[in-house]
Design a protein around this motif. Structure first.
Motif, PDB file in Angstrom:
ATOM      1  N   ASP A 184     -36.147 -12.425 -25.221  1.00 14.55           N
ATOM      2  CA  ASP A 184     -35.179 -11.468 -24.653  1.00 14.55           C
ATOM      3  C   ASP A 184     -33.923 -12.157 -24.123  1.00 14.55           C
ATOM      4  O   ASP A 184     -33.057 -11.511 -23.504  1.00 14.55           O
ATOM      5  CB  ASP A 184     -35.851 -10.656 -23.533  1.00 14.55           C
ATOM      6  CG  ASP A 184     -36.365 -11.548 -22.395  1.00 14.55           C
ATOM      7  OD1 ASP A 184     -37.103 -11.048 -21.540  1.00 14.55           O
ATOM      8  OD2 ASP A 184     -36.047 -12.766 -22.413  1.00 14.55           O
ATOM      9  N   GLY A 185     -33.837 -13.479 -24.295  1.00 10.57           N
ATOM     10  CA  GLY A 185     -32.630 -14.201 -23.889  1.00 10.57           C
ATOM     11  C   GLY A 185     -32.767 -14.938 -22.575  1.00 10.57           C
ATOM     12  O   GLY A 185     -31.932 -15.760 -22.220  1.00 10.57           O
ATOM     13  N   ARG A 186     -33.855 -14.665 -21.827  1.00 13.76           N
ATOM     14  CA  ARG A 186     -34.037 -15.406 -20.570  1.00 13.76           C
ATOM     15  C   ARG A 186     -34.224 -16.893 -20.890  1.00 13.76           C
ATOM     16  O   ARG A 186     -34.780 -17.244 -21.912  1.00 13.76           O
ATOM     17  CB  ARG A 186     -35.272 -14.886 -19.811  1.00 13.76           C
ATOM     18  CG  ARG A 186     -35.087 -13.556 -19.099  1.00 13.76           C
ATOM     19  CD  ARG A 186     -36.388 -13.118 -18.440  1.00 13.76           C
ATOM     20  NE  ARG A 186     -37.416 -12.839 -19.444  1.00 13.76           N
ATOM     21  CZ  ARG A 186     -38.732 -12.857 -19.179  1.00 13.76           C
ATOM     22  NH1 ARG A 186     -39.182 -13.189 -17.981  1.00 13.76           N
ATOM     23  NH2 ARG A 186     -39.602 -12.557 -20.142  1.00 13.76           N
ATOM     24  N   ILE A 187     -33.750 -17.738 -19.945  1.00 13.43           N
ATOM     25  CA  ILE A 187     -33.834 -19.192 -20.148  1.00 13.43           C
ATOM     26  C   ILE A 187     -34.885 -19.770 -19.210  1.00 13.43           C
ATOM     27  O   ILE A 187     -34.807 -19.595 -17.994  1.00 13.43           O
ATOM     28  CB  ILE A 187     -32.465 -19.851 -19.889  1.00 13.43           C
ATOM     29  CG1 ILE A 187     -31.414 -19.314 -20.861  1.00 13.43           C
ATOM     30  CG2 ILE A 187     -32.569 -21.382 -20.021  1.00 13.43           C
ATOM     31  CD1 ILE A 187     -29.988 -19.730 -20.541  1.00 13.43           C
ATOM     32  N   TYR A 188     -35.894 -20.436 -19.812  1.00 17.14           N
ATOM     33  CA  TYR A 188     -36.909 -21.161 -19.048  1.00 17.14           C
ATOM     34  C   TYR A 188     -36.502 -22.625 -19.016  1.00 17.14           C
ATOM     35  O   TYR A 188     -36.125 -23.192 -20.045  1.00 17.14           O
ATOM     36  CB  TYR A 188     -38.283 -21.005 -19.716  1.00 17.14           C
ATOM     37  CG  TYR A 188     -39.252 -22.113 -19.359  1.00 17.14           C
ATOM     38  CD1 TYR A 188     -39.439 -23.214 -20.214  1.00 17.14           C
ATOM     39  CD2 TYR A 188     -39.941 -22.098 -18.146  1.00 17.14           C
ATOM     40  CE1 TYR A 188     -40.298 -24.244 -19.869  1.00 17.14           C
ATOM     41  CE2 TYR A 188     -40.798 -23.130 -17.804  1.00 17.14           C
ATOM     42  CZ  TYR A 188     -40.980 -24.202 -18.665  1.00 17.14           C
ATOM     43  OH  TYR A 188     -41.824 -25.217 -18.310  1.00 17.14           O
ATOM     44  N   SER A 189     -36.520 -23.246 -17.846  1.00 15.71           N
ATOM     45  CA  SER A 189     -36.189 -24.664 -17.808  1.00 15.71           C
ATOM     46  C   SER A 189     -37.126 -25.436 -16.887  1.00 15.71           C
ATOM     47  O   SER A 189     -37.416 -25.017 -15.776  1.00 15.71           O
ATOM     48  CB  SER A 189     -34.745 -24.892 -17.330  1.00 15.71           C
ATOM     49  OG  SER A 189     -34.505 -26.289 -17.272  1.00 15.71           O
ATOM     50  N   SER A 190     -37.613 -26.567 -17.416  1.00  8.55           N
ATOM     51  CA  SER A 190     -38.388 -27.513 -16.594  1.00  8.55           C
ATOM     52  C   SER A 190     -37.843 -28.916 -16.865  1.00  8.55           C
ATOM     53  O   SER A 190     -38.573 -29.871 -16.997  1.00  8.55           O
ATOM     54  CB  SER A 190     -39.881 -27.437 -16.940  1.00  8.55           C
ATOM     55  OG  SER A 190     -40.068 -27.820 -18.310  1.00  8.55           O
ATOM     56  N   LEU A 191     -36.492 -29.001 -16.963  1.00  6.74           N
ATOM     57  CA  LEU A 191     -35.858 -30.298 -17.310  1.00  6.74           C
ATOM     58  C   LEU A 191     -35.778 -31.172 -16.068  1.00  6.74           C
ATOM     59  O   LEU A 191     -34.699 -31.473 -15.555  1.00  6.74           O
ATOM     60  CB  LEU A 191     -34.462 -30.056 -17.882  1.00  6.74           C
ATOM     61  CG  LEU A 191     -34.387 -29.353 -19.244  1.00  6.74           C
ATOM     62  CD1 LEU A 191     -32.935 -29.110 -19.631  1.00  6.74           C
ATOM     63  CD2 LEU A 191     -35.113 -30.144 -20.319  1.00  6.74           C
ATOM     64  N   ARG A 192     -36.993 -31.588 -15.556  1.00  9.42           N
ATOM     65  CA  ARG A 192     -36.957 -32.325 -14.291  1.00  9.42           C
ATOM     66  C   ARG A 192     -37.337 -33.791 -14.430  1.00  9.42           C
ATOM     67  O   ARG A 192     -37.178 -34.557 -13.504  1.00  9.42           O
ATOM     68  CB  ARG A 192     -37.908 -31.642 -13.289  1.00  9.42           C
ATOM     69  CG  ARG A 192     -37.374 -30.300 -12.784  1.00  9.42           C
ATOM     70  CD  ARG A 192     -38.331 -29.669 -11.761  1.00  9.42           C
ATOM     71  NE  ARG A 192     -39.455 -29.019 -12.431  1.00  9.42           N
ATOM     72  CZ  ARG A 192     -39.430 -27.770 -12.874  1.00  9.42           C
ATOM     73  NH1 ARG A 192     -38.327 -27.057 -12.724  1.00  9.42           N
ATOM     74  NH2 ARG A 192     -40.455 -27.219 -13.476  1.00  9.42           N
ATOM     75  N   GLY A 193     -37.917 -34.177 -15.535  1.00 16.28           N
ATOM     76  CA  GLY A 193     -38.206 -35.593 -15.727  1.00 16.28           C
ATOM     77  C   GLY A 193     -39.240 -36.140 -14.771  1.00 16.28           C
ATOM     78  O   GLY A 193     -39.178 -37.306 -14.364  1.00 16.28           O
ATOM     79  N   LEU A 194     -40.199 -35.308 -14.388  1.00 18.89           N
ATOM     80  CA  LEU A 194     -41.237 -35.752 -13.450  1.00 18.89           C
ATOM     81  C   LEU A 194     -42.513 -36.070 -14.220  1.00 18.89           C
ATOM     82  O   LEU A 194     -42.948 -35.294 -15.065  1.00 18.89           O
ATOM     83  CB  LEU A 194     -41.539 -34.642 -12.431  1.00 18.89           C
ATOM     84  CG  LEU A 194     -40.339 -34.168 -11.586  1.00 18.89           C
ATOM     85  CD1 LEU A 194     -40.770 -33.005 -10.681  1.00 18.89           C
ATOM     86  CD2 LEU A 194     -39.778 -35.325 -10.773  1.00 18.89           C
ATOM     87  N   ARG A 195     -43.121 -37.204 -13.895  1.00 16.20           N
ATOM     88  CA  ARG A 195     -44.403 -37.524 -14.518  1.00 16.20           C
ATOM     89  C   ARG A 195     -45.547 -36.828 -13.797  1.00 16.20           C
ATOM     90  O   ARG A 195     -46.647 -36.713 -14.324  1.00 16.20           O
ATOM     91  CB  ARG A 195     -44.601 -39.048 -14.523  1.00 16.20           C
ATOM     92  CG  ARG A 195     -43.785 -39.709 -15.626  1.00 16.20           C
ATOM     93  CD  ARG A 195     -43.727 -41.214 -15.542  1.00 16.20           C
ATOM     94  NE  ARG A 195     -43.011 -41.761 -16.691  1.00 16.20           N
ATOM     95  CZ  ARG A 195     -41.697 -41.734 -16.845  1.00 16.20           C
ATOM     96  NH1 ARG A 195     -40.954 -41.149 -15.899  1.00 16.20           N
ATOM     97  NH2 ARG A 195     -41.111 -42.249 -17.907  1.00 16.20           N
ATOM     98  N   LYS A 196     -45.250 -36.358 -12.592  1.00 13.78           N
ATOM     99  CA  LYS A 196     -46.286 -35.613 -11.860  1.00 13.78           C
ATOM    100  C   LYS A 196     -45.651 -34.364 -11.256  1.00 13.78           C
ATOM    101  O   LYS A 196     -44.650 -34.461 -10.531  1.00 13.78           O
ATOM    102  CB  LYS A 196     -46.889 -36.495 -10.759  1.00 13.78           C
ATOM    103  CG  LYS A 196     -47.552 -37.744 -11.294  1.00 13.78           C
ATOM    104  CD  LYS A 196     -48.089 -38.643 -10.200  1.00 13.78           C
ATOM    105  CE  LYS A 196     -49.488 -38.251  -9.809  1.00 13.78           C
ATOM    106  NZ  LYS A 196     -50.122 -39.295  -8.954  1.00 13.78           N
ATOM    107  N   ASP A 197     -46.230 -33.207 -11.583  1.00 12.59           N
ATOM    108  CA  ASP A 197     -45.710 -31.943 -11.063  1.00 12.59           C
ATOM    109  C   ASP A 197     -46.800 -30.898 -11.220  1.00 12.59           C
ATOM    110  O   ASP A 197     -46.991 -30.358 -12.302  1.00 12.59           O
ATOM    111  CB  ASP A 197     -44.444 -31.532 -11.837  1.00 12.59           C
ATOM    112  CG  ASP A 197     -43.941 -30.157 -11.393  1.00 12.59           C
ATOM    113  OD1 ASP A 197     -43.097 -29.570 -12.087  1.00 12.59           O
ATOM    114  OD2 ASP A 197     -44.434 -29.662 -10.354  1.00 12.59           O
TER     115      ASP A 197
END
Ligand code: S2G
Ligand code: ZN
Length: 487
Positions: A184-197
């Motif tokens: 539907d065009g929503r943007i999901y982002s997890s561009l955090r560069g974490l090895r633990k989350d």
């Protein structure tokens, strides 16, 4: 100026106008002949049609395109380098879908040397990503033959593997975060560069390996590794696949993490390459039924790595596992060995008539699998060339029976594709193996999932699909067997 079919519906004309407004006229391809490279798959087995092909410049344009298509119920086929072997990145023949190609989104956005991560857009080719990492003094270890044209987004959407998985893992293991656009065009982002989350569900893992059926991956944060300072490569003749598995165990005992690649190559696979590339030569004087390409790499000195490799080969000889070996004396030798291995895929494409079974099996069973599957295939197609090769170290072989030279590809596939792939996939499934270790499902293996996935697995996959793509617009007809909502 666009020339579109007079058969277009008024709503389609409205959508096309909207697409042009979002991506620009030049990035909205509407003429059928211009769309052809985007609607025909890598192996030229699937020939689809599209309403248009759009090449968005950034995530916002991807989002706007998807929102427009969502509003008008227009299917969208995400596409990277279009190197899928399973028909996963081209539209069907309905002609109502928009192909969304990510090649313009090709920027490496950040390399963080202290965090050992690289953030880049999905349209960066694997080759460019590896080069950017190397220029920064690091290694991005994913290594597959199509690296010049495949893109990071496609590598992610199929959870690509390749020849260094044994040491570094596949794309799922190499990814710390992604950005993806939902239907539907929503943007999901997890561009955090974490090895633990550990903050709730690891949502990125839904999109990785989903072949563009749940969302369109537009960017990623990838792990970078230290650049090896030494490598040692050998082309080894082994008695049979059992001997190869024993040799791998020995290599891991002696060299541990340094074992970077362990590729099995059958005699017919090498013969196919040498016949199609006469300028290449076999590393060993005699012909052998089974060979292995072993690669050790480390951050240490070359001498100790060479000694390790020699120790492995000597042990292999003493135990009767190894019948001959050529150790690369230079980088050029190593590259020549690797070229022989990497060329197998294209040599099959040039020959035509390859039945691709991308199997993974527990290592303890892989040798028996090869023997039983080979016997079954030869009972069905006595003169098939047994092109069997690939990533034995990961328990993954490309078990690709190839047409005899005197049979046309069309005839061989018509007579054998269904029954041979069914026999091989069926055997793998009964051995608790996988019918697609790294190539994904696409269209080619979609219905085979009915034979190897439990009803619970299929129901769960359809539930996830309905949750994320309720209108079933993203990459329709790929991966999931059955009709929307029937499972
Ligand atoms: C490889 C390429 C695809 C094929 O060479 O490792 O993944 O089976 C394969 O031709
Ligand atoms: Zn492979």
């Amino acid at each position: 100026m666009s020339v579109t079919s007079p058969l277009l519906q008024a709503s389609d004309a409205c959508v096309l106008e909207g697409l042009r407004a979002i991506v620009g006229e030049k990035a909205c391809i509407e003429v059928a002949s211009d769309m052809q490279p985007f609607t025909t798959d890598y192996r030229k087995l699937y020939h689809g049609k599209a309403l248009a092909v759009v090449l968005p410049a950034d995530t916002q344009q991807v989002s706007a395109v998807l929102a427009l298509c969502f509003e008008h119920n227009i299917p969208v086929v995400p596409q990277g380098g279009n190197t899928s072997l399973m028909g996963g990145a081209v539209p069907d023949g309905a002609g109502n879908a928009v192909v969304l190609n990510l090649r313009r989104m090709n920027q490496v956005q950040e390399i963080d040397l202290l965090n050992d991560t690289m953030t880049l857009q999905a349209g960066v080719t694997l080759q460019a990503a590896r080069a950017a990492a190397e220029d920064a003094g690091r290694l991005f270890p994913l290594r597959i033959g199509s690296e010049g044209s495949c893109q990071i987004g496609g590598n992610l959407s199929t959870n690509a593997g390749g020849t260094a998985v044994l040491r570094y893992g596949n794309m799922r293991d190499l990814t710390l975060g992604i950005e993806a656009v939902l239907p539907d065009g929503r943007i999901y982002s997890s561009l955090r560069g974490l090895r633990k989350d550990n903050t709730g569900y690891d949502l990125k893992q839904l999109f990785i390996g989903s072949e563009g059926t749940l969302g369109i991956i537009t960017a990623a944060v990838l792990k970078l590794m230290p650049l090896p300072t030494a490598s040692a490569v050998a082309w080894v003749a082994v008695d049979n696949p059992h001997a190869a598995v024993e040799l791998l165990t020995e290599a891991k005992r002696v060299a541990g993490q340094a074992v970077t690649a362990f590729e099995l190559i059958s005699g017919p696979a090498l013969t196919l390459v040498l016949e199609s590339m006469p300028q290449l030569s076999a590393p060993l004087p005699a012909a052998h039924d089974w060979m292995v390409l072993i690669e050790l790499t480390s951050g240490g000195d070359a001498e100790s790595l060479d000694a390790m490799l020699m120790g492995i080969l000597e042990q292999g000889m003493e135990r009767g596992l190894v019948t001959d070996a050529a150790v690369a004396a230079s980088l050029a030798d190593a590259r020549a060995f690797w070229m022989l291995r990497e060329e197998i895929s294209d040599a099959q494409t040039r020959a035509g008539g390859s039945i691709k079974c991308d199997i993974s099996i527990p290592l303890s069973k892989i040798a028996d699998f090869i023997a039983v599957a080979s016997a079954q295939v030869l009972a069905l197609a006595p003169d098939a060339r047994m092109v069997i090769y690939g990533h034995m170290g990961d328990g993954n072989v490309h078990f690709n029976p190839l047409r005899p030279k005197d049979v046309t590809p069309a005839l061989f596939l018509a007579e054998n594709y269904a029954r041979v792939s069914h026999a091989v996939d069926g055997l793998a499934t009964r051995q608790n193996g996988s019918i697609s270790a790294e190539h994904g499902i696409g269209v080619a293996k979609r219905d085979d999932l009915l034979d190897c996935k439990s009803s619970v697995e299929l129901e769960l996959m359809w539930q996830v699909k309905r949750a994320l793509d309720p209108k079933h617009l993203l990459n329709p007809g790929k991966v999931l067997p059955g009709l929307p909502g029937t499972a």
